[in-house]
Design an enzyme around this catalytic site. Structure first.
Site, short mmCIF file in Angstrom:
data_model
loop_
_atom_site.label_atom_id
_atom_site.label_comp_id
_atom_site.label_asym_id
_atom_site.label_seq_id
_atom_site.Cartn_x
_atom_site.Cartn_y
_atom_site.Cartn_z
N LYS A 98 -89.75 -40.74 28.55
CA LYS A 98 -89.37 -39.35 28.82
C LYS A 98 -90.48 -38.39 28.39
O LYS A 98 -91.10 -38.57 27.34
CB LYS A 98 -88.09 -39.03 28.05
N SER B 244 -80.22 -35.09 29.61
CA SER B 244 -81.48 -34.54 30.08
C SER B 244 -82.53 -35.59 30.42
O SER B 244 -83.56 -35.26 31.00
CB SER B 244 -82.04 -33.59 29.02
N SER C 212 -77.96 -37.12 26.08
CA SER C 212 -79.05 -37.10 27.05
C SER C 212 -79.62 -38.47 27.42
O SER C 212 -80.37 -38.57 28.38
CB SER C 212 -80.19 -36.21 26.53
#
Length: 615
Positions: A215, A293, A317
């Site tokens: 990420k 997210s 997330s």
């Protein structure tokens, strides 16, 4: 002026003076609720609420964001929205517990030595397993190892396929937008080194030669550390890896690049309208969002671009996008995996007391492998210095006799009908595996939800104060609106939230004395559909967002481990549904064992967007 008018003016002035300068405006409600230490209020009942916020997108969102950041917004709109969403709940309660900042739980037994790798035996998890011809399965780590050992393929050949998959995913209409920064030469260099190690029969770990992505919130050399923005970390590529990236390199993994995310991690849909990113798409149906997210990480794994990706989780997330994209998302106990390198340069860590780092994977076995190889003490991360040894040697045992599975049926059934039905079917399967299903009731869920929201707002607002002030016009509209809340939540609420954290941890500790795991849905609703307005402007948090993260806040607030695993697909649009398994602090092994049993009892559907790196 006649006498009547003079008296009226004098009286009005006196009332105004009294109201503004004399009347007491401090204090709190007259009806404070007193809590007893460690004891839930039996009159409170279930009580968990769904935020009744209308969806706002398109040009109206631009107007709303402007209003929220005006005097009218900060003094009237936001306080009223905060009140209407029950944000002031904890102000009415006398909480006797002391506040807890970091949810660190002591344990019995030996600790992992500082700087040591996991000593758990992963041999069983790397053995190829039979696959039913009528059931879809992603390629797992074991399949890559088998291909490399048998010389059917090399890491270099797999890397070339992964590069083409990334490139082809961007040529699609709409583009997948899963991996948003990659360097072909870097990928080839890592793959060539792995190929040479396999030629010498000397792989570094089960992840040697396995494609992974990380990420964008986590620093990975040589990529920009932008955290989903167009304006932060854009001056130069990072020169220092995050700890999790270091561990992946040490394991020999081939890091394909960095994956997309909701801007600043401040959302649960994955909708990111800024120009450098765009919104990652759901591989099961690209007309739907991934969840956030860690949107790109889940999209990449779901589409078969890599079997493992790394995400972060302060409010679901990792687990939310995994649940909505039909893959496995694992958040270990708070402190298990170092988040060093997870903050933007020269800024405090966002949501430091809630944040977890963990894997998104093609299967429970792969999630366990990635977890074992990235967890452990890190001298750069003080919250995980003292943690017990990881032991996953019994993970594949699907005989769950003696395993106690707790279910809060009120909580579980606060979800879409199709998800409830799928969860009930999965629980029946666990019962058939020998598990003992035990009714539990988790106290003060609404108080815990409000506490989590308060901590997120305060910690994120403090971490991004300078960026919000200087780069306001460069942030997306939803980020501007959410960060406008930072001046609304008083310090009193934050302290109350930390006290509630203590209570919630104590309640869960009591529950985990009676059960080994707790079962909930992964999300309260299916993945939301995209719209042009949302993709262009973004979207404000609404009732659907509240349902999406309904089962997430406990894990972050209390620091307990959780994993989401697919359990079926909607009959109307084939979107994935998921079950969440949570366990007590440091009990990832039993949690993963139960999740693996769930996985083995589920038939999996093929995503609309899928790339095969081995077949």
């Amino acid at each position: 002026m006649d006498v009547g008018a003079s008296l009226f003016l004098l009286g009005s002035s006196a009332v105004a003076v009294w109201f503004i300068f004399v009347r007491r405006a401090t204090g709190g409600p007259a009806d404070f609720q007193r809590r007893k230490t460690g004891k839930a209020d039996p009159a409170a009942g279930y009580g968990l609420k769904t935020a009744s916020l209308p969806p706002v997108t398109g040009f109206p969102l631009k107007i709303l964001t402007t209003l929220l950041n005006s005097v009218f917004g900060t003094k009237i709109l936001i306080p009223n929205a905060y009140k209407n969403s029950n944000g002031g709940l904890l102000r009415k309660i006398v909480i006797p517990e002391d506040p807890t900042m970091y949810p660190i739980m002591p344990f019995d037994g030996p600790s992992m030595p500082l700087g040591s790798a996991s000593c758990t035996d992963l041999t069983d998890l790397t053995q190829p397993r039979s696959k039913s011809p009528d059931d879809f399965h992603h390629w797992e780590v074991a399949d890559f190892i088998q291909a490399y050992i048998s010389e059917t393929m090399t890491p270099t050949e797999v890397a070339e396929r992964a590069i083409r998959a990334i490139q082809d995913s961007e040529k699609r209409k709409p583009p997948l937008r899963a991996i948003i920064q990659y360097d072909v030469e870097e990928i080839r260099k890592m793959a060539a080194a792995s190929t040479e190690r396999y030629r010498k029969n000397a792989p570094l770990s089960p992840l040697d030669g396995v494609p992974v992505c990380v990420k964008e919130e986590l620093a990975v050399v040589p990529y920009y550390h932008r955290a989903g923005t167009d304006c932060l970390g854009c001056d130069a590529p990072t020169t220092v890896d995050s700890t999790v990236a270091v561990k992946l390199r040490e394991a020999g993994a081939v890091i394909l690049g960095v994956s997309n995310m909701h801007e600043l991690g401040m959302g649960v849909t994955g909708c990111n309208p800024n120009k450098l990113h765009g919104s990652a798409r759901n591989p099961y149906n690209p007309q739907y969002f991934t969840g956030g997210s860690s949107s790109g990480s889940a999209s990449a794994v779901g589409a078969g671009i890599c079997p493992i990706a790394i995400g972060t989780d302060a409010g679901g997330s990792i687990r939310i996008p995994s649940a909505l994209c039909g893959v496995v998302g694992l958040k270990g106990t708070f402190g298990r995996v170092s988040d060093y390198g997870g903050k933007l340069p020269d800024t405090p860590c966002e949501c430091a007391s809630l944040l977890h780092v963990g894997p998104i994977a093609a299967s429970v076995r792969d999630a366990a492998i990635a977890f074992a190889l990235t967890a452990g003490p890190d001298p750069k991360y003080p919250h995980g210095l003292n943690q017990p040894i990881i032991n996953l040697e019994n993970l594949e045992n699907t005989n769950l006799t003696g395993i106690r599975v707790g279910v809060d049926w009120r909580y579980l059934r606060h979800s879409s009908n199709c998800i409830v039905a799928a969860c009930e079917k999965a629980i029946e399967h666990l019962e058939n595996c020998g598990a003992n299903i035990i009714d539990v009731q988790i106290p003060e869920l609404e108080e815990a939800r409000v506490a989590h929201t308060c901590i997120v707002v305060m910690e994120m607002g403090a971490a991004l104060a300078e960026s919000f002030s200087t780069l306001y016009d460069k942030l997306t509209l939803p980020s501007r609106g959410l960060l406008a809340m930072r001046d609304t939540v008083p310090a009193f609420d934050y302290i109350q939230a930390l006290k509630q954290k203590t209570r919630t941890m104590n309640f869960l500790k009591e529950i985990f004395n009676k059960v080994d795991v707790i079962i909930t849905p992964g999300t309260g609703t299916l993945a939301p559909r995209t719209s042009l307005g949302e993709l262009t402007y973004g979207r404000s948090p609404d009732e659907q967002d509240s349902a999406i993260m309904r089962y997430m806040f406990l894990g972050n607030l209390a620091g307990i481990p959780g994993v989401t695993v697919p359990i079926g697909y909607s009959s109307t649009n084939n979107l994935p549904m998921s079950l969440q398994v949570q366990a007590g602090w440091w009990q990832e092994a039993v949690m993963l064992r139960v999740a693996h049993a769930v996985e083995r009892g589920t038939k999996h559907a093929t995503p609309q967007v899928h790339f095969s790196l081995l077949g």
